[in-house]
Design a protein around this motif. Structure first.
Motif, PDB file in Angstrom:
ATOM      1  N   LEU A  63       0.879  -1.168   0.000  1.00 55.09           N
ATOM      2  CA  LEU A  63       0.000   0.000   0.000  1.00 55.09           C
ATOM      3  C   LEU A  63       0.917   1.217   0.000  1.00 55.09           C
ATOM      4  O   LEU A  63       1.606   1.473   0.991  1.00 55.09           O
ATOM      5  CB  LEU A  63      -0.899   0.001   1.235  1.00 55.09           C
ATOM      6  CG  LEU A  63      -1.711   1.283   1.491  1.00 55.09           C
ATOM      7  CD1 LEU A  63      -2.641   1.573   0.315  1.00 55.09           C
ATOM      8  CD2 LEU A  63      -2.495   1.184   2.799  1.00 55.09           C
ATOM      9  N   LEU A  65       1.135   5.107  -0.150  1.00 58.40           N
ATOM     10  CA  LEU A  65       0.377   6.342   0.018  1.00 58.40           C
ATOM     11  C   LEU A  65       1.305   7.544  -0.088  1.00 58.40           C
ATOM     12  O   LEU A  65       2.454   7.482   0.372  1.00 58.40           O
ATOM     13  CB  LEU A  65      -0.304   6.352   1.396  1.00 58.40           C
ATOM     14  CG  LEU A  65      -1.385   5.292   1.627  1.00 58.40           C
ATOM     15  CD1 LEU A  65      -1.912   5.381   3.055  1.00 58.40           C
ATOM     16  CD2 LEU A  65      -2.522   5.448   0.632  1.00 58.40           C
ATOM     17  N   LYS A 106      -9.754   5.776   4.734  1.00 56.28           N
ATOM     18  CA  LYS A 106     -10.435   5.646   3.443  1.00 56.28           C
ATOM     19  C   LYS A 106     -10.096   4.310   2.787  1.00 56.28           C
ATOM     20  O   LYS A 106     -10.983   3.629   2.243  1.00 56.28           O
ATOM     21  CB  LYS A 106     -10.024   6.808   2.541  1.00 56.28           C
ATOM     22  CG  LYS A 106     -10.720   6.817   1.190  1.00 56.28           C
ATOM     23  CD  LYS A 106     -10.297   8.033   0.364  1.00 56.28           C
ATOM     24  CE  LYS A 106     -10.998   8.028  -0.992  1.00 56.28           C
ATOM     25  NZ  LYS A 106     -10.572   9.211  -1.813  1.00 56.28           N
ATOM     26  N   TRP A 107      -8.806   3.908   2.845  1.00 51.48           N
ATOM     27  CA  TRP A 107      -8.385   2.639   2.248  1.00 51.48           C
ATOM     28  C   TRP A 107      -9.057   1.454   2.940  1.00 51.48           C
ATOM     29  O   TRP A 107      -9.559   0.546   2.290  1.00 51.48           O
ATOM     30  CB  TRP A 107      -6.865   2.522   2.324  1.00 51.48           C
ATOM     31  CG  TRP A 107      -6.326   1.223   1.806  1.00 51.48           C
ATOM     32  CD1 TRP A 107      -6.138   0.869   0.508  1.00 51.48           C
ATOM     33  CD2 TRP A 107      -5.919   0.083   2.584  1.00 51.48           C
ATOM     34  NE1 TRP A 107      -5.626  -0.410   0.406  1.00 51.48           N
ATOM     35  CE2 TRP A 107      -5.485  -0.920   1.670  1.00 51.48           C
ATOM     36  CE3 TRP A 107      -5.868  -0.184   3.943  1.00 51.48           C
ATOM     37  CZ2 TRP A 107      -5.010  -2.156   2.102  1.00 51.48           C
ATOM     38  CZ3 TRP A 107      -5.400  -1.416   4.378  1.00 51.48           C
ATOM     39  CH2 TRP A 107      -4.988  -2.393   3.461  1.00 51.48           C
ATOM     40  N   SER A 110     -12.743   1.062   2.038  1.00 52.73           N
ATOM     41  CA  SER A 110     -13.041   0.713   0.649  1.00 52.73           C
ATOM     42  C   SER A 110     -12.490  -0.662   0.270  1.00 52.73           C
ATOM     43  O   SER A 110     -12.772  -1.162  -0.824  1.00 52.73           O
ATOM     44  CB  SER A 110     -12.442   1.763  -0.296  1.00 52.73           C
ATOM     45  OG  SER A 110     -11.025   1.786  -0.187  1.00 52.73           O
ATOM     46  N   HIS A 111     -11.744  -1.290   1.175  1.00 53.58           N
ATOM     47  CA  HIS A 111     -11.103  -2.574   0.862  1.00 53.58           C
ATOM     48  C   HIS A 111     -12.122  -3.710   0.998  1.00 53.58           C
ATOM     49  O   HIS A 111     -12.863  -3.765   1.983  1.00 53.58           O
ATOM     50  CB  HIS A 111      -9.921  -2.814   1.806  1.00 53.58           C
ATOM     51  CG  HIS A 111      -8.954  -3.862   1.313  1.00 53.58           C
ATOM     52  ND1 HIS A 111      -9.243  -5.203   1.323  1.00 53.58           N
ATOM     53  CD2 HIS A 111      -7.703  -3.748   0.795  1.00 53.58           C
ATOM     54  CE1 HIS A 111      -8.212  -5.872   0.839  1.00 53.58           C
ATOM     55  NE2 HIS A 111      -7.263  -5.020   0.511  1.00 53.58           N
TER      56      HIS A 111
END
Length: 478
Positions: A63, A65, A106-107, A110-111
């Protein structure tokens, strides 16, 4: 069978990232690892530091960012090694990385199959509250030892003070910690010494350590025979048994040693060839870690001590950034390389430290006493010449004193060593094969090996850690 997904979140400093990545490798290689899915979080410029583990374990997800903008961090800097050495650089990096909170939320939301736990560095204490908001568990990874962590917890929870606010040598004790460690005020963390109640920066750092204490689990890069009394103390402090001593974590295999921390002026093969020509136990290895950069005065005194001693040596020097040079740090004295040619090897940039310490020719290690260096010295059986500079290094040096593993050479990042005394200590460190520190180093090396083989205490703790992780995944699926 559905797998347990965990997010591994290292703090962007090499001395923090590397042991956590090594532990991640250890997780994957352990039994039941097939039931675990791992995602590692980094910012773009730190992604190359994952090359080694990703080449060995392509199943790991990343991930990436964007690094949060920060007025305290120079544009383009994303790792502590790129910051000018001062007492607030770690705090500035901590505050900046804290800006990943909202993108992480947010991640997660939404995962399709988000992690059930966050395994994050001790400098990322804020991830405890983030995990609580998400309804998952947070586990602390400590690249520092159990004694250092015990002192940090006591310090930030109890806020000890001085009777005389002007006395830098006033001794501060931590009575709740076994053996009641005592340190002069100036040896405490500069972040603590500058702490002002109510100040946002100070409270952010304090909250981080209080959140570490409140987190669901704690992983320490140490082992029972080295710090058993302090590990047991941490279990009492946290109020649970989820304190796992998993060290010394082993370096990731199947990759060249120079890839771990960046470029080097000397190849690993050249270093080995140079050491091969030296007698057993007659070389002093000198290195102050991945962040410390000595002042020019300290560089000159150390160079003069090495020159006067006549001993063979390998000196690993962190390549100074522009800010270091401008501040008067990191300059090798002019002509030094030529004067010690053949007797000394100077490495600029990353040094394959474990390879060097494992070589039969190395008989002593002059170090700042960073915990990674302490453990690498222990696992290779090399006695230490201690020059603690800051952070947890004075605490580590005190532990080395307790263990009778080190000789104190100098103290403090602003202290210039006496080159004559330093030369004498260097000579003595490689003169006697049976000195007490060398015998103690051999004993601890054997203890470290016992801890990290099948059935050893650290291997059992890794297996226990994985069992707890898998149980979290099972509980989430129900």
């Amino acid at each position: 069978m559905s797998s347990t997904h965990i997010l591994v979140f290292p703090f962007p400093a090499q001395g923090h990232m590397i042991p956590l990545l090594d532990f991640t490798d250890q997780i994957i290689r352990s039994r039941n690892a097939g039931e675990i899915t791992i995602t590692i979080l980094v910012t773009p410029k730190n992604l190359p530091l994952l090359n080694q583990i990703l080449s060995v374990h392509p199943s790991i997800q990343t991930l990436v960012l964007p690094f949060p903008s920060s007025s305290s961090i120079p544009l383009g800097a994303e790792n502590a090694k790129d910051l000018k050495p001062n007492s607030t650089s770690d705090l500035a990096m901590m505050r900046a990385v804290g800006g990943l909170h909202d993108p992480l939320i947010k991640w997660f939301r939404s995962h399709p199959s988000p992690p059930v736990a966050i395994l994050s560095d001790m400098f990322l204490g804020w991830t405890h509250r983030l995990a609580a908001d998400l309804g998952i568990r947070r586990i602390v990874f400590s690249p520092s030892g159990a004694l250092a962590l015990s002192v940090m917890f006591s310090m930030w929870r109890d806020l000890p003070t001085r009777r005389d606010p002007n006395d830098q040598n006033e001794v501060v004790s931590f009575g709740g910690v076994p053996n009641c460690p005592k340190y002069p005020w100036w040896q405490l963390s500069p972040l603590y010494r500058s702490y002002v109640e109510g100040d946002p920066d100070g409270e952010f750092f304090r909250d981080a350590f209080l959140d570490n204490l409140a987190s669901w689990g704690l992983v320490v890069n140490s082992f029972g025979d080295l710090e058993g009394v302090y590990l047991e103390h941490l279990r009492k402090e946290t109020g649970h048994i989820r304190v796992w001593a998993v060290g010394p974590v082993k370096p990731i295999e199947q990759s060249g040693p120079t890839t771990r921390g960046g470029p080097s002026s000397v190849s690993a093969d050249s270093i080995t060839s140079w050491l091969d020509k030296c007698d057993d136990l007659k070389v002093v290895y000198v290195c102050f870690g991945t962040q410390a950069v000595l002042s020019n005065d300290e560089m000159e005194a150390l160079a003069l001590g090495l020159e006067r001693s006549g001993v063979r040596f390998v000196w690993s020097i962190k390549e100074p950034a522009e800010a270091h040079v401008e501040g008067g740090y990191g300059r090798v004295p002019q002509g030094f390389d030529d004067r010690v040619a053949g007797r000394g090897l100077v490495i600029k940039g990353w040094a394959p430290q474990v390879l060097i310490l494992n070589h039969r020719a190395v008989g002593a290690f002059l170090t700042h006493c960073g915990w990674n260096s302490v453990l690498e010295s222990v696992t290779t059986g090399v006695p230490i010449l201690a020059w603690p500079m800051g952070a947890d290094q004075f605490i580590n040096a005190a532990l080395l004193d307790q263990l009778k593993l080190a000789i104190r050479v100098c103290e403090g990042e602003e202290t210039v060593s006496d080159s004559v005394d330093l030369a004498r200590v260097l000579v003595e460190s490689v003169r006697e094969d049976d000195r007490a520190e060398r015998q103690r180093a051999k004993q601890l090396r054997e203890a470290a090996l016992r801890a990290t083989v099948n059935g050893g205490s650290s291997v059992k703790d890794v297996e226990s850690f994985i069992v707890h992780l898998v149980a979290l995944g099972v509980a989430t699926c129900k």
